[in-house]
Design an enzyme around this catalytic site. Structure first.
Site, PDB file in Angstrom:
ATOM      1  N   GLY A  46       9.856  -6.303   9.267  1.00 45.84           N
ATOM      2  CA  GLY A  46      11.289  -6.489   9.162  1.00 45.84           C
ATOM      3  C   GLY A  46      11.908  -5.399   8.310  1.00 45.84           C
ATOM      4  O   GLY A  46      13.103  -5.410   8.033  1.00 45.84           O
ATOM      5  N   GLY A  60      12.808   0.769   6.949  1.00 45.51           N
ATOM      6  CA  GLY A  60      12.155   2.015   6.538  1.00 45.51           C
ATOM      7  C   GLY A  60      10.804   2.165   7.224  1.00 45.51           C
ATOM      8  O   GLY A  60      10.451   3.239   7.719  1.00 45.51           O
ATOM      9  N   ASP A  69      -0.591  -3.551   6.532  1.00 40.87           N
ATOM     10  CA  ASP A  69      -0.517  -4.167   5.208  1.00 40.87           C
ATOM     11  C   ASP A  69      -1.134  -3.176   4.237  1.00 40.87           C
ATOM     12  O   ASP A  69      -2.121  -2.508   4.559  1.00 40.87           O
ATOM     13  CB  ASP A  69      -1.261  -5.500   5.160  1.00 40.87           C
ATOM     14  CG  ASP A  69      -0.871  -6.287   3.913  1.00 40.87           C
ATOM     15  OD1 ASP A  69       0.336  -6.359   3.612  1.00 40.87           O
ATOM     16  OD2 ASP A  69      -1.757  -6.809   3.220  1.00 40.87           O
ATOM     17  N   PHE A 113       8.163   5.481  -4.072  1.00 43.14           N
ATOM     18  CA  PHE A 113       8.541   4.096  -4.356  1.00 43.14           C
ATOM     19  C   PHE A 113       7.339   3.371  -4.958  1.00 43.14           C
ATOM     20  O   PHE A 113       6.254   3.940  -5.104  1.00 43.14           O
ATOM     21  CB  PHE A 113       8.997   3.391  -3.065  1.00 43.14           C
ATOM     22  CG  PHE A 113       7.863   3.114  -2.111  1.00 43.14           C
ATOM     23  CD1 PHE A 113       7.345   4.125  -1.316  1.00 43.14           C
ATOM     24  CD2 PHE A 113       7.288   1.849  -2.021  1.00 43.14           C
ATOM     25  CE1 PHE A 113       6.292   3.886  -0.444  1.00 43.14           C
ATOM     26  CE2 PHE A 113       6.232   1.592  -1.145  1.00 43.14           C
ATOM     27  CZ  PHE A 113       5.744   2.620  -0.359  1.00 43.14           C
ATOM     28  N   TYR A 136       4.380   1.819  -6.781  1.00 43.36           N
ATOM     29  CA  TYR A 136       3.516   2.232  -7.886  1.00 43.36           C
ATOM     30  C   TYR A 136       3.319   3.757  -7.941  1.00 43.36           C
ATOM     31  O   TYR A 136       2.495   4.243  -8.713  1.00 43.36           O
ATOM     32  CB  TYR A 136       2.150   1.544  -7.749  1.00 43.36           C
ATOM     33  CG  TYR A 136       2.209   0.030  -7.779  1.00 43.36           C
ATOM     34  CD1 TYR A 136       2.138  -0.666  -8.984  1.00 43.36           C
ATOM     35  CD2 TYR A 136       2.333  -0.716  -6.608  1.00 43.36           C
ATOM     36  CE1 TYR A 136       2.186  -2.054  -9.020  1.00 43.36           C
ATOM     37  CE2 TYR A 136       2.391  -2.109  -6.625  1.00 43.36           C
ATOM     38  CZ  TYR A 136       2.314  -2.768  -7.834  1.00 43.36           C
ATOM     39  OH  TYR A 136       2.366  -4.141  -7.867  1.00 43.36           O
ATOM     40  N   LYS A 173       2.451  13.812   0.266  1.00 46.23           N
ATOM     41  CA  LYS A 173       2.005  12.420   0.123  1.00 46.23           C
ATOM     42  C   LYS A 173       1.418  11.930   1.446  1.00 46.23           C
ATOM     43  O   LYS A 173       0.426  11.217   1.482  1.00 46.23           O
ATOM     44  CB  LYS A 173       3.157  11.512  -0.331  1.00 46.23           C
ATOM     45  CG  LYS A 173       2.669  10.077  -0.543  1.00 46.23           C
ATOM     46  CD  LYS A 173       3.723   9.111  -0.994  1.00 46.23           C
ATOM     47  CE  LYS A 173       3.159   7.693  -0.953  1.00 46.23           C
ATOM     48  NZ  LYS A 173       4.135   6.648  -1.179  1.00 46.23           N
TER      49      LYS A 173
END
Ligand code: IMP
Length: 194
Positions: A9, A12, A67, A146, A148, A169
């Site tokens: 949902g 991004g 996840d 964003f 951690y 990244k």
């Protein structure tokens, strides 16, 4: 052309996946609005499966779910699957993690991203994982990214994710690595499904 529903949902994330899947012969769609699948699994892979299966069954199309989270060795792998729920906001999550480690010298950690594609009949079509090894810093550094990112220093780089440009990244990151593992397998799967 096969349709692949992104089981998330988060706009991004949907955007990121649409972008990553652009070169593939597949029709990428967001999941129906208002859907929220509870993440009750004890591993990243289990949660990715739960979400992919639920969305595939609901939409009648293949679904892709992910996840991810941060596992810290000295915290027995925590916050792990609880990374998003560890505290109410990014700064509070960072503060809690730094407090939990206090002046502990064992600071090894890794990010993990699990991806799963499931079919409407409940079959798991594809599963991959990407990892990125690093250490938890003693103070936050950098202002990119964003979560951690400011306290995760990537091994052999001397920099945190928050001190890296997005392209870098992606190259080192767990999601980029998981996706690189997924892409050739998904191409194969699509060729077989034709
Ligand atoms: P998810 O959306 O259920 O996968 O939750 C992942 C959580 O893990 C996020 O809310 C972040 O707290 C953390 N996380 C995952 N990937 C990253 C990353 O690349 N950088 C920083 N934090 C991340």
């Amino acid at each position: 052309m096969k349709t692949l529903v992104i089981a998330s949902g988060n706009p991004g994330k949907i955007h990121e996946f649409e972008n990553l899947l652009r070169a593939l012969p597949i029709d990428v769609r967001p999941q129906p609005e208002g859907l929220d699948v509870e993440e009750t699994g004890s591993t990243f892979a289990a949660n990715a499966q739960l979400k992919a299966k639920a969305v595939a069954s609901l939409t009648g199309e293949w679904a892709l779910a992910d996840d991810s989270g941060l596992s810290v060795d000295a915290l027995d792998g925590g916050p792990g699957v609880h990374s998003a729920r560890y505290a109410a906001s990014d700064p509070e999550r960072i503060e809690r993690l730094l407090k939990a480690l206090n002046d502990c010298s064992q600071r090894e950690a890794h990010f993990c991203a699990a991806l799963c594609i499931a079919a409407p009949d409940g079959r798991v079509l594809l599963e991959v994982e990407g990892r990125c090894e690093g250490r938890i810093t003693t103070v936050p550094r950098g202002d990119q990214g964003f979560g951690y990112d400011p306290i995760f220093e990537v091994n052999d780089t001397g920099r945190t994710f928050a001190e890296m440009a997005l392209a870098e990244k992606k190259q080192h990151g767990h999601r980029g690595r998981a996706f690189n593992a997924l892409e050739p397998k998904l191409r194969e799967l699509l060729a077989k499904a034709q």
